[in-house]
Design a protein around this motif. Structure first.
Motif, mmCIF file in Angstrom:
data_model
loop_
_atom_site.group_PDB
_atom_site.id
_atom_site.type_symbol
_atom_site.label_atom_id
_atom_site.label_comp_id
_atom_site.label_asym_id
_atom_site.label_seq_id
_atom_site.Cartn_x
_atom_site.Cartn_y
_atom_site.Cartn_z
ATOM 1 N N TYR A 83 55.806 -65.753 -56.574
ATOM 2 C CA TYR A 83 55.595 -67.032 -55.893
ATOM 3 C C TYR A 83 56.161 -66.922 -54.479
ATOM 4 N N HIS A 97 59.088 -75.410 -65.059
ATOM 5 C CA HIS A 97 58.918 -76.580 -65.913
ATOM 6 C C HIS A 97 58.518 -76.135 -67.319
ATOM 7 N N SER A 99 56.051 -76.870 -69.098
ATOM 8 C CA SER A 99 54.618 -76.623 -69.223
ATOM 9 C C SER A 99 54.224 -75.218 -68.801
ATOM 10 N N ASP A 101 54.426 -74.508 -65.489
ATOM 11 C CA ASP A 101 54.295 -74.660 -64.042
ATOM 12 C C ASP A 101 55.584 -74.245 -63.349
ATOM 13 N N SER A 103 57.632 -74.919 -59.553
ATOM 14 C CA SER A 103 57.688 -75.685 -58.307
ATOM 15 C C SER A 103 58.525 -74.948 -57.282
ATOM 16 N N ARG A 123 53.498 -76.851 -56.225
ATOM 17 C CA ARG A 123 53.511 -76.678 -57.682
ATOM 18 C C ARG A 123 52.380 -75.749 -58.079
ATOM 19 N N PHE A 124 52.745 -74.672 -58.794
ATOM 20 C CA PHE A 124 51.782 -73.666 -59.221
ATOM 21 C C PHE A 124 51.528 -73.825 -60.714
ATOM 22 N N GLY A 125 50.282 -74.066 -61.084
ATOM 23 C CA GLY A 125 49.908 -74.160 -62.482
ATOM 24 C C GLY A 125 49.682 -72.788 -63.091
ATOM 25 N N ALA A 126 49.649 -72.753 -64.419
ATOM 26 C CA ALA A 126 49.484 -71.484 -65.114
ATOM 27 C C ALA A 126 48.152 -70.826 -64.797
ATOM 28 N N GLU A 164 58.946 -82.200 -66.718
ATOM 29 C CA GLU A 164 57.861 -81.961 -65.764
ATOM 30 C C GLU A 164 58.113 -82.643 -64.419
ATOM 31 N N ARG A 187 47.642 -83.446 -62.134
ATOM 32 C CA ARG A 187 47.792 -82.349 -61.180
ATOM 33 C C ARG A 187 48.079 -82.839 -59.767
#
Length: 458
Positions: A83, A97, A99, A101, A103, A123-126, A164, A187
């Motif tokens: 990241y 987080h 989930s 994710d 940040s 914020r980076f999602g999976a 989250e 999101r």
């Protein structure tokens, strides 16, 4: 060398089995090293993964601008994802987080703009999706905002995850400090609230004569902010207390923390700790670490129902006259439970601590160093330090932590608990003293709690 290089920097992985029959559901203990960097922070991520905040060490310059990246360590020995800040921004902090994710908190400096400092959370999602939001400063109650000052350090912001949701604490360009809470729905970021932590105040910084590496961040530590959150979502923010910060705090919030200080002795305590409720209301502020003239704040952590201040304390005029320093207070009231200085071997200091059980802590840092009694120069040699402290802050045992080659510095810089009470310690090996060649290797140790509590080995 950047965060994008980290997957290729893996040097060695050591996997050892504890005595007795292994439990299938408990991941194997492991030791991982990375070349050319330092692991300044470790935090648990999803499903036994760990998020590391890497930093490339560099000599002290006129302006401190960290070189950082995030790395997600999977179940194996490799970084599975890195990241980085967006182009033109500087990564300051990263958290994971539940989930999956991650940040980031990023800063950007633009000297030509009306206001030179900007802050943004990413914020980076999976699946790779990214959501970004730029933070906005609160207007001053008087309506007139003091102008920006010289940005001697950009290491002036922190984030902390609560499920989250995300909390951010930012010191702006005029040295005011503000706190924020964000939700994440569909999101998209949703700001819950923003509030003041500290008003603007002049801050001084120190330099190392002749250049060199700033061991223990002595030159710009007054610019740092610290943040932690408890199980109920109450935020705790801390800053160093100085001759300018403390009276400005009292005038802005109509408080009288100065009554506990000793201005005649140039003693203004060590830190101001502010509690902000989950709804964004200031609950209280406390002046901690009194007297504070010989104490150096290096971190604040929330551990169960306690707020911990950590650092080091000068105890004499010899080169080894530094002890590790810790204060534990009740999170709900700010009442001090205990304050301890810990003498292990020559110079000692604490970078971080994490709760074990029954009020006990695992505190990490560095030991066996010396420092110029009248200056900032720290010896090349330092040993990693990890101690189990009992519920009153007394030392129960020292935990063995592997070190790098002889003649260089070693520090345990961060400690955290993950799934199934696994303990992770990250830090740096083969690091410089103040005037030594600036290079280092990062390390991460992960073990279950049983060896810690029974054998004193990690």
């Amino acid at each position: 060398m950047t965060g994008r290089d980290l997957p290729r920097l893996l040097l060695t992985v050591t996997v050892s089995l504890s005595c007795g029959t292994p439990v299938a559901s408990v991941p194997d203990p492991r030791e991982v090293r990375f070349a050319g960097t330092a692991a300044v922070r470790v935090s648990p991520a999803r499903s036994g993964e760990w998020l590391l905040l890497f930093e490339t060490l560099q000599p002290q310059l006129l302006i401190t601008s960290p070189i950082r990246s995030g790395g997600l360590l999977g179940a194996g020995p490799e970084i599975v994802r890195t990241y980085n800040a967006p182009e033109g921004w500087i990564l300051i902090d990263a958290v994971a987080h539940p989930s999956g994710d991650v940040s980031l908190l990023n800063l950007r400096v633009d000297p030509t703009a009306d206001y030179p400092l900007r802050a943004m959370i990413s914020r980076f999602g999976a699946s790779g999706e990214v959501a970004e939001l730029e933070l906005l400063r609160l207007p001053p109650p008087s309506g007139a905002e003091p102008p920006p000052t010289f940005l001697a350090s950009l290491d002036r912001a922190r984030i902390v995850a609560h499920g989250e949701e995300l909390f951010a604490v930012v010191r702006w360009a005029n040295n005011s400090v503000q706190a924020y809470r964000f939700g994440f729905e569909g999101r998209n970021w949703q700001q819950r609230w923003a509030t003041w932590v500290e008003p603007p105040a002049p801050l001084l910084f120190l330099g190392i004569i002749g250049g060199g590496f700033d061991n223990f961040q002595q030159g710009d530590s007054h610019f740092f902010v610290y943040a932690g959150v408890d199980a109920e979502g109450n935020l705790y923010a801390s800053v160093a207390s100085t001759a300018d910060v403390l009276p400005n705090h009292d005038a802005f919030f109509d408080e009288n923390l100065m009554a506990q200080a000793d201005p005649a002795s140039f003693d203004f305590g060590t830190a101001i700790v502010t509690r902000i409720t989950a709804q964004g209301t200031r609950s209280f502020a406390r002046l901690m670490g009194i007297p504070g003239r010989n104490k150096r704040l290096l971190n604040m952590r929330v551990a169960d129902d306690s707020v911990l201040l950590l650092g080091r304390m000068k105890t004499g005029d010899q080169s080894g006259s530094w002890d590790g320093w810790i204060v534990s207070s009740q999170a709900a009231t700010g009442q001090v439970r205990y304050e301890r200085n810990v003498d292990v071997q020559n110079g000692d200091m604490f970078w971080d601590a994490a709760p074990l059980n029954n009020g006990r802590l695992l505190a990490v840092g560095s030991t066996n160093y010396t420092q110029n009694p009248s200056g900032l120069s720290v010896s090349d040699v330092r040993d990693p330090l990890a101690l189990v402290l009992d519920s009153l802050g007394n030392v129960e045992k020292r935990i063995a932590v592997p070190a790098g080659p002889a003649g260089r510095g070693n520090e345990a810089m961060s400690v955290s608990l993950g799934d199934q009470d696994q303990v992770a310690i990250s830090g740096v090996q083969n690091a410089p003293g103040t005037h030594a060649a600036v290079f280092s290797d990062a390390f991460l140790l992960v073990r279950g709690p049983e060896p810690l509590l029974t054998t004193g080995r990690l």
